[in-house]
Scaffold this motif. Sequence first.
Motif, PDB file in Angstrom:
ATOM      1  N   UNK A 255       0.833  -1.201   0.000  1.00  0.00           N
ATOM      2  CA  UNK A 255       0.000   0.000   0.000  1.00  0.00           C
ATOM      3  C   UNK A 255       0.871   1.255   0.000  1.00  0.00           C
ATOM      4  N   UNK A 256       1.968   1.213   0.759  1.00  0.00           N
ATOM      5  CA  UNK A 256       2.890   2.341   0.777  1.00  0.00           C
ATOM      6  C   UNK A 256       3.515   2.584  -0.583  1.00  0.00           C
TER       7      UNK A 256
ATOM      8  N   UNK B 109       3.988   5.860  -5.370  1.00  0.00           N
ATOM      9  CA  UNK B 109       3.912   5.984  -6.827  1.00  0.00           C
ATOM     10  C   UNK B 109       2.977   7.112  -7.240  1.00  0.00           C
ATOM     11  N   UNK B 110       1.918   7.299  -6.447  1.00  0.00           N
ATOM     12  CA  UNK B 110       0.953   8.370  -6.736  1.00  0.00           C
ATOM     13  C   UNK B 110       1.325   9.684  -6.058  1.00  0.00           C
TER      14      UNK B 110
ATOM     15  N   UNK C 248       1.722  10.486  -2.955  1.00  0.00           N
ATOM     16  CA  UNK C 248       1.161  10.780  -1.638  1.00  0.00           C
ATOM     17  C   UNK C 248       2.220  10.379  -0.608  1.00  0.00           C
ATOM     18  N   UNK C 249       3.266  11.185  -0.505  1.00  0.00           N
ATOM     19  CA  UNK C 249       4.458  10.774   0.222  1.00  0.00           C
ATOM     20  C   UNK C 249       4.221  10.644   1.729  1.00  0.00           C
ATOM     21  N   UNK C 250       3.479  11.578   2.311  1.00  0.00           N
ATOM     22  CA  UNK C 250       3.244  11.518   3.763  1.00  0.00           C
ATOM     23  C   UNK C 250       2.441  10.281   4.140  1.00  0.00           C
ATOM     24  N   UNK C 251       1.394  10.011   3.353  1.00  0.00           N
ATOM     25  CA  UNK C 251       0.591   8.811   3.619  1.00  0.00           C
ATOM     26  C   UNK C 251       1.419   7.550   3.420  1.00  0.00           C
ATOM     27  N   UNK C 252       2.259   7.572   2.378  1.00  0.00           N
ATOM     28  CA  UNK C 252       3.119   6.413   2.120  1.00  0.00           C
ATOM     29  C   UNK C 252       4.062   6.174   3.291  1.00  0.00           C
ATOM     30  N   UNK C 253       4.613   7.263   3.861  1.00  0.00           N
ATOM     31  CA  UNK C 253       5.543   7.125   4.977  1.00  0.00           C
ATOM     32  C   UNK C 253       4.856   6.513   6.193  1.00  0.00           C
ATOM     33  N   UNK C 254       3.588   6.861   6.423  1.00  0.00           N
ATOM     34  CA  UNK C 254       2.845   6.271   7.532  1.00  0.00           C
ATOM     35  C   UNK C 254       2.725   4.756   7.359  1.00  0.00           C
ATOM     36  N   UNK C 255       2.433   4.327   6.138  1.00  0.00           N
ATOM     37  CA  UNK C 255       2.332   2.889   5.866  1.00  0.00           C
ATOM     38  C   UNK C 255       3.672   2.204   6.118  1.00  0.00           C
ATOM     39  N   UNK C 256       4.759   2.833   5.644  1.00  0.00           N
ATOM     40  CA  UNK C 256       6.082   2.242   5.823  1.00  0.00           C
ATOM     41  C   UNK C 256       6.452   2.170   7.305  1.00  0.00           C
ATOM     42  N   UNK C 257       6.133   3.221   8.048  1.00  0.00           N
ATOM     43  CA  UNK C 257       6.464   3.223   9.477  1.00  0.00           C
ATOM     44  C   UNK C 257       5.763   2.085  10.208  1.00  0.00           C
ATOM     45  N   UNK C 258       4.467   1.897   9.905  1.00  0.00           N
ATOM     46  CA  UNK C 258       3.721   0.809  10.541  1.00  0.00           C
ATOM     47  C   UNK C 258       4.281  -0.550  10.126  1.00  0.00           C
ATOM     48  N   UNK C 259       4.633  -0.671   8.846  1.00  0.00           N
ATOM     49  CA  UNK C 259       5.191  -1.935   8.350  1.00  0.00           C
ATOM     50  C   UNK C 259       6.524  -2.249   9.030  1.00  0.00           C
ATOM     51  N   UNK C 260       7.350  -1.227   9.232  1.00  0.00           N
ATOM     52  CA  UNK C 260       8.649  -1.438   9.881  1.00  0.00           C
ATOM     53  C   UNK C 260       8.456  -1.874  11.335  1.00  0.00           C
TER      54      UNK C 260
END
Length: 757
Positions: free
Chosen positions: A212-213, A218-219, A221-233
């Motif tokens: 999802x990140x 890709x679209x 939406x960098x801030x939203x993407x970073x939230x997904x990555x943080x949760x995944x990490x």
Amino acid sequence: MLQVCSDMLEVAEEANRAGDFDLAVEIYSSQLADLQQPDRRLSLRKADSLTRAGRISEALDSYCTAASLGKLLPEELLILVETIARTLREKELGTSNGDGKSSSSISSGGEDGVEGDGECGEDDALDLFSCRLCKRLLHEPTTVECGHTFCKSCLDDNSDSNSSVNDCAQCKQMLNQKDGGLPHGRRLDVVLSGLLDKLFATESRARKLWIEGEVLWKNQHLSDALEKYNTAVELAPSSGRLLCQRAELHMEMRNFSQAVQDGNILCRMKPLWTKAHCLKATALSEAGRNDEALQEYLWCVALKPNWTKVKLEAQKVLSEVFSLVFENQDLPTPLHPLQGGVATRLIKPPALLRTLRPLTQKPSSSSQDSEFSMTKGPPVDESSCRLSSGSLSAVESSTKSVAGILAALPAPPGGLKRKHSGDGPSAIFNTPSKLPRPDESSVQSPFVGRSFPAELLDSGDMECSLCMRLFYEPVATPCGHTFCLKCLERCLDHNSNCPLCKENLSEYLATRGYSKTLLMEEVLQRYLRDELAERKKIHEEEMKELSNLNQEVPIFVCTMAFPTITCPLHVFEPRYRLMIRRSMETGTKQFGMCIADELKGFADYGCMLEVRDVKFFPDGRSVVDTIGVSRFKVLSHGQRDGYNTAKIEYLEDKKVEGEELGELLKLYNAVYEQANNWFTSLKDNMKSQILSHFGHLPSKDPNPQASPSGPAWCWWLLAVLPLENRAQLTILAMTSLKDRLIAIRRVLIFVTRKRQR
């Protein structure tokens, strides 16, 4: 004013080529001493020779001298970078192969920086549940026609949008349309998807957030993407590739300090992963921390000497380091090449060294500040010194500043032609952190040995929804459902829709691409070995029973068939599709043919047929080319899975001898002559029809008792004569060749007379 001697320069170059770097240094030093003004080109040549000789301290003096006369270009620092990197490789990793080239055990990826995205040794790290495209845990697993499984998103990304076909990334088999021929595209493998979510719940959630990140990134939406990555990490902190992507996202968002933090973690987790060091170096460089960036770039080159792109970056950063120490300094008089060496023995390293000391150097290593002493040079002609004390101090500080940046790196290897005590391997350098050798790494990839508690997987997770037994030869349909191969085929005999979701599978049926799901097969063999062995035993017993052509012979109830005579069949009924398929699977390729009987279901006599070829149609129908083999008598009637079966005994003609044989031969010759005359007398159109379907009248066998079923021409004649099935059946059942010839003669007499009327 003395001039540079070109002959001596040629001698110096020859000495360099011969490996006598110290001789080359002496020649360059002598030439520079004879000049009233220092020469930048000669200073660089001397610096390169000193570097090759392992005399790094003196080399830095000469590089600084050249830098004071003009900014050092990145390409002028190639030898210094390569030498330091080679030393790191040989002293810390112990993996030199003699030519400075990379070893595959240390770094993956092609030359010129074609670096793989996976962890160090990623090809070995892949496990059973990893996608072979993205090298990560399968997400929305999708099985393609050849039986290999990939992430659905990887298949979509890997497909050529301008083509209706693409190849499997694993076996290179050409696949159908990238959407799998379904209106809504390829579907995820339902059983495997549930299995992965059950066995690797946390990692599966992390992979979902990761994907999802990536989409959000890709679209843009960098801030939203970073939230997904943080949760995944948080869920999968040991995933190097996940951390790597988050660091790259931080870079794009210009969060360089966070990118450096991720880079630090990556380098600790995977100290031999070149991409981790490169990523950290890039982040440090963008953050303006060139001294630390230089260290990481040098480690990259040490791990992978052929990575040209990173080697050039190291040269650029080193060039900037040399330039920075001369900024805002006024040097009115050029520096004599030997003066810096003398001065640095007299002046202690300034505070600038402590500022530039690498982050990885331990505080306790401050004693190194007193170890930046240079090798004592030849006597200095005092009359040649033209520098003011202020300019001299500035250049001395410049030399020490560069040395401070390199202070974490070991010196080049020994074994040189002339050993200089002041420039030994431990004279001025200290390693930032001792890297483990490739076979000593204690940090394992998250992909290596991916395991789960044994109690999480049971046979109930791997049951076919049709037979309610453990999968045997599991096959995934384009709509994503999995069945035993035999179960699926039986269902498609009756209906071309998926047994579960009712998706139309006519295209799948037409191609008959029933390839086993290889991942499912491997899971069964690896984790449910005993259950699979029992399931296989049951299947083999069934096949053994089906292959017994005496006890339970499959019976096709249709038409008359005769030994040696071809019998093409159009098969469309589901029960006979199953029967034909089983005859092929068991290897017998045989079944019985009988005519119908109103009371018993089928006649008491028949002929065994052998399959020579099968042609399938898209709707499941088939044309089966068979030929008669032998006759049989039905002992008992039965049924199996919708088609008829029988217990049989095979029929053979009784042989005669003596006078009976003589009489048989006379009758045999006479009936053959009679049959030949009848066939010759037929009208051309009728004769053509017989020839097109049955071929020519077989030749007369000199020994009529050679075959258990008698001569072939008798059966050919019986097949073409205009007889009712019951009359043909009576003759088929005869075990006396004489009786059969007499019956055929009577039929020939009858049809001849009828035609004459």
